[in-house]
Design an enzyme around this catalytic site. Structure first.
Site, PDB file in Angstrom:
ATOM      1  N   GLN A 145      -2.028   3.732  11.100  1.00  0.00           N
ATOM      2  CA  GLN A 145      -3.021   3.207  10.162  1.00  0.00           C
ATOM      3  C   GLN A 145      -4.416   3.807  10.426  1.00  0.00           C
ATOM      4  O   GLN A 145      -4.683   4.322  11.518  1.00  0.00           O
ATOM      5  CB  GLN A 145      -3.116   1.694  10.303  1.00  0.00           C
ATOM      6  CG  GLN A 145      -1.869   0.932   9.904  1.00  0.00           C
ATOM      7  CD  GLN A 145      -2.085  -0.566  10.035  1.00  0.00           C
ATOM      8  OE1 GLN A 145      -1.432  -1.222  10.817  1.00  0.00           O
ATOM      9  NE2 GLN A 145      -3.018  -1.114   9.264  1.00  0.00           N
ATOM     10  N   HIS A 146      -5.258   3.671   9.432  1.00  0.00           N
ATOM     11  CA  HIS A 146      -6.732   3.831   9.506  1.00  0.00           C
ATOM     12  C   HIS A 146      -7.275   5.257   9.642  1.00  0.00           C
ATOM     13  O   HIS A 146      -8.481   5.443   9.477  1.00  0.00           O
ATOM     14  CB  HIS A 146      -7.335   3.025  10.677  1.00  0.00           C
ATOM     15  CG  HIS A 146      -6.766   1.666  10.877  1.00  0.00           C
ATOM     16  ND1 HIS A 146      -6.766   0.715   9.892  1.00  0.00           N
ATOM     17  CD2 HIS A 146      -6.172   1.094  11.964  1.00  0.00           C
ATOM     18  CE1 HIS A 146      -6.195  -0.400  10.360  1.00  0.00           C
ATOM     19  NE2 HIS A 146      -5.824  -0.192  11.606  1.00  0.00           N
TER      20      HIS A 146
ATOM     21  N   ASP B 219       2.167   2.057   9.584  1.00  0.00           N
ATOM     22  CA  ASP B 219       3.336   1.957  10.476  1.00  0.00           C
ATOM     23  C   ASP B 219       3.715   0.514  10.811  1.00  0.00           C
ATOM     24  O   ASP B 219       4.914   0.182  10.872  1.00  0.00           O
ATOM     25  CB  ASP B 219       3.171   2.811  11.743  1.00  0.00           C
ATOM     26  CG  ASP B 219       1.924   2.520  12.564  1.00  0.00           C
ATOM     27  OD1 ASP B 219       1.136   1.639  12.184  1.00  0.00           O
ATOM     28  OD2 ASP B 219       1.741   3.199  13.600  1.00  0.00           O
TER      29      ASP B 219
HETATM   30  O1  LIG Z   1      -4.489   0.726  14.381  1.00  0.00           O
HETATM   31  C1  LIG Z   1      -3.377   0.219  14.420  1.00  0.00           C
HETATM   32  C2  LIG Z   1      -3.089  -1.046  13.710  1.00  0.00           C
HETATM   33  O2  LIG Z   1      -4.190  -1.645  13.110  1.00  0.00           O
HETATM   34  C3  LIG Z   1      -2.293   0.919  15.191  1.00  0.00           C
HETATM   35  O3  LIG Z   1      -1.174   0.085  15.342  1.00  0.00           O
HETATM   36  C4  LIG Z   1      -1.942   2.228  14.528  1.00  0.00           C
HETATM   37  O4  LIG Z   1      -1.287   1.920  13.310  1.00  0.00           O
HETATM   38  C5  LIG Z   1      -1.147   3.154  15.430  1.00  0.00           C
HETATM   39  O5  LIG Z   1       0.089   2.647  15.785  1.00  0.00           O
HETATM   40  P1  LIG Z   1       1.085   3.226  16.914  1.00  0.00           P
HETATM   41  O6  LIG Z   1       1.035   4.707  16.897  1.00  0.00           O
HETATM   42  O7  LIG Z   1       0.700   2.612  18.199  1.00  0.00           O
HETATM   43  O8  LIG Z   1       2.428   2.726  16.440  1.00  0.00           O
END
Ligand SMILES: O=C(CO)[C@@H](O)[C@H](O)COP(=O)(O)O
Ligand SMILES: Nc1ncnc2c1ncn2[C@@H]1O[C@H](COP(=O)(O)OP(=O)(O)O)[C@@H](O)[C@H]1O
Length: 467
Positions: A69-70, A221
């Protein structure tokens, strides 16, 4: 048998699953690593996707991408990437987050507007950082998209990128509650208007690849993982990847002005209250490196210690922290004595420290009205026997560990199967899970010590920000 593909473009790697559209059975899979960095050229994800899916896509009818995300992907007037993407775990925009909160008159107006309080992770703060620090790149930027938006677009023959509710809700300029962009907040952050992708319905087919594979909307994700697990009422997912996340599917949007729980949308039309820490699986790799052992041995060592790690407590803020919002913090170890200075206690403190922050997250989600019957433990560090052994005790709820698998990619595949089917609901796919050992040990002392240590560090941070 109709086949669908699910992609997970996560922080550390790209994973691809090819599944039977009817049952969800995984028929083949691939993976490719990403670099260890907090800014990454999107072309690297594209290469990883091509490598992970090489030779796998024959006969696939539909595909969806779940992505970290983001991340801020900036595009120029020709659709070319302007600069490497700033990822969710890049903390350089922490000052921009503080400025944006102050400018709007505090946290409450932000949660009222978009369901989140800005922290460095969110795209809106990265846009402010770009505008303030890289004027040339900012001038060339015409559109902003997220990692999964960009990959889905790159896979397609579409003229324009698209997104979905789940990922849009992590930008800080789209509201899960109203389903609308807040262009005013984007303009406030960046100083002018930018193009943003159209938010497609959860079951939409948004385009096709040049080979005719239908593309579903994709999502963030964590939203994809919720869909892959079929998380229902009473289920709280605890994901131990690069990030540690705690989330649940909810029927109503969440607003938490403390910023602890982010009020995201899910991938089905519902909502996804979520707590995210910056430090999870890599706390264990760092501890293993420190002790000069591999992850299996780290787990053995941790299991040889006792609850509370003989008094050692690790605040695991190795990469700074997002929840609580301490972007400039470092890891801190306390309680070290000559008697407890042993590898097994350090290993245990690492496992417990990672989970104790998420236990706080679970409490916060519960306080926002989410019923908690069990935790579903996923992500790379859920493979650790020590993590499985202590999780239920620390989290204070029964823990189920789904069969080892890639649940983000599975959720993306399930979304692709849903879009392909044209049905009102996603297909029924079953996920097998094993109950982790029930807690017989008391972690209340460890939780109290951790809370005290964390509060002390938060107070120190407030004092040093004031001086
Ligand atoms: O920033 C967030 C959720 O807000 C993280 O969960 C990212 O989405 C990355 O996820 P992973 O690579 O750790 O699965
Ligand atoms: N047996 C294990 N014990 C502890 N950690 C593990 C184990 N296997 C993998 N990991 C960790 O899991 C992480 C990758 O998990 P993953 O959920 O794929 O992350 P992400 O989705 O953020 O890329 C790596 O940091 C890796 O070291």
């Amino acid at each position: 048998m109709a086949l669908v593909a699910g992609v997970d473009c996560s922080t550390q790697s790209t994973k691809v699953l090819i599944c039977d559209a009817e049952t969800g059975a995984v028929v083949r899979q691939g993976r490719a690593p990403h670099p260890d960095a907090t800014e990454v050229a999107p072309a690297v994800w594209w290469d990883a996707l091509r490598s992970a899916s090489d030779g796998l896509l024959d006969d696939v009818q539909a595909l969806a991408v779940g992505g970290q995300q983001h991340g801020m992907v900036t595009l120029d007037a020709n659709g070319e990437v302007v600069r490497p993407a700033l990822l969710w775990n890049d903390t350089r925009s922490a000052g921009a987050a503080t400025d944006l909160i102050d400018e709007l008159g505090g946290a409450q107006p932000w949660v009222d507007a978009v369901g989140v309080v800005p922290v460095a992770s969110f795209t809106v703060t990265k846009l402010r950082w770009l505008a303030a620090n890289e004027p040339d790149e900012a001038r060339r930027t015409e559109r902003v998209v997220l990692p999964h938006d960009w990959l889905t677009w790159k896979l397609s023959t579409n003229a324009d990128p698209t997104t979905d509710r789940g990922d849009a809700s992590g930008t800080g300029y789209w509201s899960a509650a109203t389903g609308e962009y807040r262009h005013d907040l984007l303009r406030r952050a960046f100083g002018r208007e930018l193009g943003v992708p159209e938010v497609k319905k959860p079951d939409a087919i948004v385009g096709h690849t040049p080979d005719g594979i239908a593309l579903a909307a994709g999502t963030g994700d964590n939203m994809a993982a919720a869909l892959g697990l079929g998380a229902g009422p009473g289920d709280v997912v605890v994901s131990l990847g690069t990030s540690g996340t705690v989330f649940a599917v909810s029927e109503s949007p969440t607003t938490d002005p403390s910023g602890y729980v982010a009020g995201f949308a899910d991938a089905t039309g519902r909502f996804l209250p979520l707590v995210c820490t910056l430090n999870a699986a890599r706390v264990l790799t760092a501890a293993a490196d420190l002790l000069g052992v591999d992850l299996d041995r780290l787990s053995e060592l941790a299991l040889a210690s006792t609850p509370g790690a003989a008094g050692l407590t690790l605040l695991p803020y190795l990469d700074g922290e997002r929840t609580p919002d301490l972007p400039d913090e470092t890891g801190r170890l306390t309680g070290l004595t000559r008697a407890n200075a042993r590898p097994e206690n350090l290993a245990r403190a690492a496992v417990e420290g990672m989970l104790l922050g998420l236990a706080d997250g679970l409490d916060a989600v519960r306080q926002h009205g989410v019923p908690v019957r069990r935790a579903l433990l996923i992500g790379g560090a859920a493979l650790s026997p020590a993590v499985r052994a202590v999780a239920s005790g620390i989290l204070g709820v029964p823990v189920d560990v789904p069969a080892p698998g890639e649940y983000v990619a599975l959720g993306a595949a399930r979304q692709a199967a849903w879009a392909l089917s044209g049905a009102a609901e996603p297909p029924q796919w079953t996920v097998e899970a094993e109950r982790a050992p029930e807690a017989t040990e008391d972690y209340s002392g460890a939780r109290d010590r951790y809370a005290q240590f964390r509060t002390g560090v938060q107070e120190l941070s407030v004092r040093s920000n004031k001086s």
